[in-house]
Design a protein around this motif. Structure first.
Motif, PDB file in Angstrom:
ATOM      1  N   ILE A   1      95.388 175.495  75.972  1.00  0.00           N
ATOM      2  CA  ILE A   1      94.551 175.396  74.772  1.00  0.00           C
ATOM      3  C   ILE A   1      95.297 174.658  73.661  1.00  0.00           C
ATOM      4  O   ILE A   1      94.756 173.756  73.017  1.00  0.00           O
ATOM      5  N   LEU A   2      96.551 175.037  73.447  1.00  0.00           N
ATOM      6  CA  LEU A   2      97.334 174.394  72.386  1.00  0.00           C
ATOM      7  C   LEU A   2      97.608 172.926  72.698  1.00  0.00           C
ATOM      8  O   LEU A   2      97.620 172.084  71.792  1.00  0.00           O
ATOM      9  N   LYS A   3      97.826 172.606  73.964  1.00  0.00           N
ATOM     10  CA  LYS A   3      98.026 171.206  74.340  1.00  0.00           C
ATOM     11  C   LYS A   3      96.763 170.389  74.061  1.00  0.00           C
ATOM     12  O   LYS A   3      96.833 169.275  73.543  1.00  0.00           O
ATOM     13  N   GLY A   4      95.611 170.960  74.406  1.00  0.00           N
ATOM     14  CA  GLY A   4      94.354 170.266  74.121  1.00  0.00           C
ATOM     15  C   GLY A   4      94.120 170.100  72.633  1.00  0.00           C
ATOM     16  O   GLY A   4      93.630 169.062  72.180  1.00  0.00           O
ATOM     17  N   ALA A   5      94.483 171.119  71.860  1.00  0.00           N
ATOM     18  CA  ALA A   5      94.312 171.035  70.410  1.00  0.00           C
ATOM     19  C   ALA A   5      95.249 169.993  69.809  1.00  0.00           C
ATOM     20  O   ALA A   5      94.881 169.291  68.859  1.00  0.00           O
ATOM     21  N   SER A   6      96.441 169.842  70.362  1.00  0.00           N
ATOM     22  CA  SER A   6      97.381 168.859  69.817  1.00  0.00           C
ATOM     23  C   SER A   6      96.946 167.425  70.124  1.00  0.00           C
ATOM     24  O   SER A   6      97.356 166.501  69.431  1.00  0.00           O
ATOM     25  N   ASN A   7      96.138 167.252  71.160  1.00  0.00           N
ATOM     26  CA  ASN A   7      95.646 165.914  71.499  1.00  0.00           C
ATOM     27  C   ASN A   7      94.489 165.469  70.615  1.00  0.00           C
ATOM     28  O   ASN A   7      94.076 164.323  70.674  1.00  0.00           O
ATOM     29  N   THR A   8      93.957 166.393  69.823  1.00  0.00           N
ATOM     30  CA  THR A   8      92.849 166.069  68.937  1.00  0.00           C
ATOM     31  C   THR A   8      93.414 165.508  67.635  1.00  0.00           C
ATOM     32  O   THR A   8      94.199 166.166  66.960  1.00  0.00           O
ATOM     33  N   ALA A   9      93.020 164.288  67.305  1.00  0.00           N
ATOM     34  CA  ALA A   9      93.578 163.622  66.118  1.00  0.00           C
ATOM     35  C   ALA A   9      93.135 164.305  64.825  1.00  0.00           C
ATOM     36  O   ALA A   9      93.927 164.519  63.928  1.00  0.00           O
ATOM     37  N   THR A  10      91.873 164.647  64.742  1.00  0.00           N
ATOM     38  CA  THR A  10      91.382 165.298  63.533  1.00  0.00           C
ATOM     39  C   THR A  10      90.673 166.585  63.931  1.00  0.00           C
ATOM     40  O   THR A  10      90.091 166.697  65.010  1.00  0.00           O
ATOM     41  N   TRP A  11      90.762 167.546  63.056  1.00  0.00           N
ATOM     42  CA  TRP A  11      90.094 168.818  63.317  1.00  0.00           C
ATOM     43  C   TRP A  11      88.672 168.750  62.787  1.00  0.00           C
ATOM     44  O   TRP A  11      88.437 168.851  61.600  1.00  0.00           O
ATOM     45  N   VAL A  12      87.756 168.586  63.699  1.00  0.00           N
ATOM     46  CA  VAL A  12      86.341 168.606  63.338  1.00  0.00           C
ATOM     47  C   VAL A  12      85.751 169.893  63.903  1.00  0.00           C
ATOM     48  O   VAL A  12      86.398 170.619  64.640  1.00  0.00           O
ATOM     49  N   ALA A  13      84.521 170.152  63.563  1.00  0.00           N
ATOM     50  CA  ALA A  13      83.883 171.398  63.996  1.00  0.00           C
ATOM     51  C   ALA A  13      83.861 171.513  65.518  1.00  0.00           C
ATOM     52  O   ALA A  13      84.044 172.590  66.072  1.00  0.00           O
ATOM     53  N   ALA A  14      83.671 170.418  66.221  1.00  0.00           N
ATOM     54  CA  ALA A  14      83.604 170.462  67.688  1.00  0.00           C
ATOM     55  C   ALA A  14      84.941 170.867  68.291  1.00  0.00           C
ATOM     56  O   ALA A  14      84.992 171.618  69.258  1.00  0.00           O
TER      57      ALA A  14
END
Length: 109
Positions: free
Chosen positions: A58-71
């Motif tokens: 989960i944390l690895k996937g979150a770190s790959n997200t450039a910006t934190w959007v609602a999705a």
């Protein structure tokens, strides 16, 4: 991919404990009870390990997200919920196994 193996190990350990608990409920013996204890610990530790592996994914996937959007927040929360489902399922199987042990102990002369 590793998460799938961790979940399979956790479920297998817990199912093994459940089957052994059923055997103990039918024919109580010290030998069956002796094997149930390490099977229960294996299921317990594998469950905790699978949650740790899921948290890492989960944390690895979150770190790959450039910006934190609602999705992305929604995906993060869904991943956390799935990680906890494994823990709930395996702990329920272990609880049922030990309830069967209680039945076997009641039946034992």
């Amino acid at each position: 991919m590793i998460g799938t193996w961790l979940v399979a190990l956790a479920v297998a350990g817990s199912l093994g404990a459940l089957v052994t608990g059923g055997i103990y409920a039918l024919r109580p013996s010290d030998r069956v009870l002796a094997i149930l204890r390490p099977l229960s610990l294996a299921g317990l530790f594998a469950s905790i390990g699978s949650v740790g592996g899921a948290a890492g994914t989960i944390l690895k996937g979150a770190s790959n997200t450039a910006t934190w959007v609602a999705a992305s927040r929604q995906s993060l929360l869904a991943g956390c919920a799935e990680a906890l489902l494994v823990l709930t399922a395996t702990f329920t199987l272990l609880a049922l196994a030990w309830l069967l042990v209680a039945i076997g102990m009641y039946r034992q002369p």
